[in-house]
Design a protein around this motif. Structure first.
Motif, PDB file in Angstrom:
ATOM      1  N   ALA A 169      51.585  17.212-137.278  1.00  0.00           N
ATOM      2  CA  ALA A 169      52.248  16.222-136.417  1.00  0.00           C
ATOM      3  C   ALA A 169      51.954  16.470-134.944  1.00  0.00           C
ATOM      4  CB  ALA A 169      53.756  16.256-136.648  1.00  0.00           C
ATOM      5  N   VAL A 170      51.011  17.345-134.647  1.00  0.00           N
ATOM      6  CA  VAL A 170      50.771  17.733-133.251  1.00  0.00           C
ATOM      7  C   VAL A 170      50.372  16.533-132.398  1.00  0.00           C
ATOM      8  CG1 VAL A 170      49.109  18.932-131.779  1.00  0.00           C
ATOM      9  CG2 VAL A 170      50.326  20.186-133.531  1.00  0.00           C
ATOM     10  N   GLU A 171      49.517  15.675-132.918  1.00  0.00           N
ATOM     11  CA  GLU A 171      49.078  14.529-132.116  1.00  0.00           C
ATOM     12  C   GLU A 171      50.255  13.642-131.733  1.00  0.00           C
ATOM     13  OE1 GLU A 171      45.945  10.749-132.317  1.00  0.00           O
ATOM     14  OE2 GLU A 171      45.913  12.311-133.862  1.00  0.00           O
ATOM     15  N   GLN A 172      51.133  13.367-132.683  1.00  0.00           N
ATOM     16  CA  GLN A 172      52.308  12.531-132.380  1.00  0.00           C
ATOM     17  C   GLN A 172      53.266  13.252-131.442  1.00  0.00           C
ATOM     18  OE1 GLN A 172      51.000  13.084-135.408  1.00  0.00           O
ATOM     19  NE2 GLN A 172      50.955  11.201-136.625  1.00  0.00           N
ATOM     20  N   LEU A 173      53.411  14.561-131.584  1.00  0.00           N
ATOM     21  CA  LEU A 173      54.270  15.321-130.672  1.00  0.00           C
ATOM     22  C   LEU A 173      53.711  15.292-129.253  1.00  0.00           C
ATOM     23  CD1 LEU A 173      55.107  18.369-132.964  1.00  0.00           C
ATOM     24  CD2 LEU A 173      56.778  16.777-132.002  1.00  0.00           C
ATOM     25  N   ARG A 174      52.396  15.400-129.143  1.00  0.00           N
ATOM     26  CA  ARG A 174      51.794  15.329-127.804  1.00  0.00           C
ATOM     27  C   ARG A 174      52.095  13.988-127.148  1.00  0.00           C
ATOM     28  NH1 ARG A 174      46.568  18.328-129.862  1.00  0.00           N
ATOM     29  NH2 ARG A 174      45.853  16.223-130.370  1.00  0.00           N
ATOM     30  N   ASP A 175      51.970  12.900-127.916  1.00  0.00           N
ATOM     31  CA  ASP A 175      52.277  11.579-127.362  1.00  0.00           C
ATOM     32  C   ASP A 175      53.749  11.481-126.953  1.00  0.00           C
ATOM     33  OD1 ASP A 175      49.683  10.783-127.819  1.00  0.00           O
ATOM     34  OD2 ASP A 175      50.128   9.750-129.703  1.00  0.00           O
ATOM     35  N   ALA A 176      54.625  12.132-127.722  1.00  0.00           N
ATOM     36  CA  ALA A 176      56.063  12.037-127.458  1.00  0.00           C
ATOM     37  C   ALA A 176      56.493  12.769-126.204  1.00  0.00           C
ATOM     38  CB  ALA A 176      56.841  12.574-128.660  1.00  0.00           C
ATOM     39  N   THR A 177      55.665  13.652-125.673  1.00  0.00           N
ATOM     40  CA  THR A 177      56.047  14.370-124.446  1.00  0.00           C
ATOM     41  C   THR A 177      56.068  13.461-123.230  1.00  0.00           C
ATOM     42  OG1 THR A 177      53.775  15.071-123.945  1.00  0.00           O
ATOM     43  CG2 THR A 177      55.117  16.550-125.307  1.00  0.00           C
TER      44      THR A 177
END
Length: 316
Positions: A141-149
């Motif tokens: 889920a790293v890509e989605q977490l990066r976007d969520a920052t």
């Protein structure tokens, strides 16, 4: 019992929800029935069933493994109350049994970009719990977490996502490099929890390679002297953490610690002194100890877990 919309399902969901509130362990035997009620045609029934699972999760989170898929499905519910209570239930399961979610990371990750900010925040909190338990569990889920920052609407989403990535960075710093600039920006936002999470992320990256965080020295020096108490504390710890590994890369921040040692807040003063002494003991050439600083350190010697006496006597 069928899953038709109507009062029978609603009444049954309310009955089980009341049981879950009063005796969550006693309601565990009805988990399968509640999972079925999550698919009822009536929104009130779905919400009430999710609420019951939320209360069970607080006491018996591992009993809800078979409900995770059904709860994730409800995150797209047309009814706001149903999807939000499902999100609450998922967050409660993660708080009590984070490793339960290891099989659902990929299916849950898209909810980080759902339209409902409440759901996004709850899901981000799930990933923060997972990452704290084991950074490797959230790599899918790293890509989605990066976007969520950089969530535009919800500070909690940014905070939880940044916190999750801070834990990821302790073992996989390369995964968070794309958000270093965003973390620097978040560290300057007037949101204490977000600032702390951003500081932790930047410290984890800088410990590995401070060159990947070009502003780390200036930023930590700024925050340890000019932020709210929790951020000054976080910055002091971060300076010590990075300084032990790379004292030559934090000259401004280490100098700022000498001022922070005189902070009016005792917690900040002790944290700054601990960081300063820890770095200075290992790298005596990285700091200068004047008479005023020496006196302040002696005053704090009994209050901090650092070798003040060893440092000062070796400096004489």
């Amino acid at each position: 019992m069928g899953l038709l919309s109507g009062s029978d399902d609603t009444d049954r969901a309310e009955e089980l929800c009341e049981l879950a509130r009063e005796d969550p362990a006693g309601a565990v035997g009805h988990v399968d029935e509640l999972r079925g009620l999550l698919a009822a045609g009536d929104a009130t029934t779905r919400t009430t069933a999710a609420d019951a699972l939320y209360h069970i999760a607080g006491a018996e989170p591992t009993a809800l493994d078979d409900c995770v898929d059904a709860l994730i499905t409800r995150l797209d519910d047309d009814d706001a109350s149903a999807r939000r209570r499902a999100a609450d239930a998922l967050a409660a399961i993660a708080a009590g049994a984070p490793r339960t979610f290891s099989a659902w990371v990929e299916s849950l990750a898209p909810a980080l970009s759902t339209a409902d900010p409440y759901v996004r925040a709850a899901v981000a909190s799930v990933f923060a719990q997972l990452a704290a338990s084991g950074p490797s569990t959230v790599l899918d889920a790293v890509e989605q977490l990066r976007d969520a920052t950089t969530d535009d609407e919800e500070w909690d989403v940014r905070t939880y996502a940044t916190g999750a990535l801070a834990d990821v960075a302790t073992r996989y710093p390369e995964e968070v490099l794309p958000v270093v600039d965003d973390a620097v920006a978040n560290a300057r936002e007037p949101v204490p929890a977000l600032q702390t999470a951003a500081i932790d992320l930047l410290a984890a990256v800088a410990v590995n390679d401070p060159a990947t965080v070009p502003e780390v020295d200036e930023l930590f020096a700024e925050l340890v002297l000019d932020a709210t108490t929790s951020q000054r504390l976080a910055a002091a710890y971060a300076i010590g953490r990075v300084g032990v590994a790379h004292p030559d890369r934090l000259p401004e921040a280490l100098s700022a610690l000498t001022t922070a040692i005189g902070d009016d807040d005792d917690r900040v003063s002790r944290a700054a002194a601990t960081a300063f002494v820890t770095v200075a003991t290992e790298y005596s050439g990285s700091v200068t100890i004047g008479d005023d600083l020496r006196q302040r350190l002696w005053w704090l010697a009994e209050d901090i877990d650092a070798p003040v006496e060893q440092l000062l006597e070796s400096d004489e």
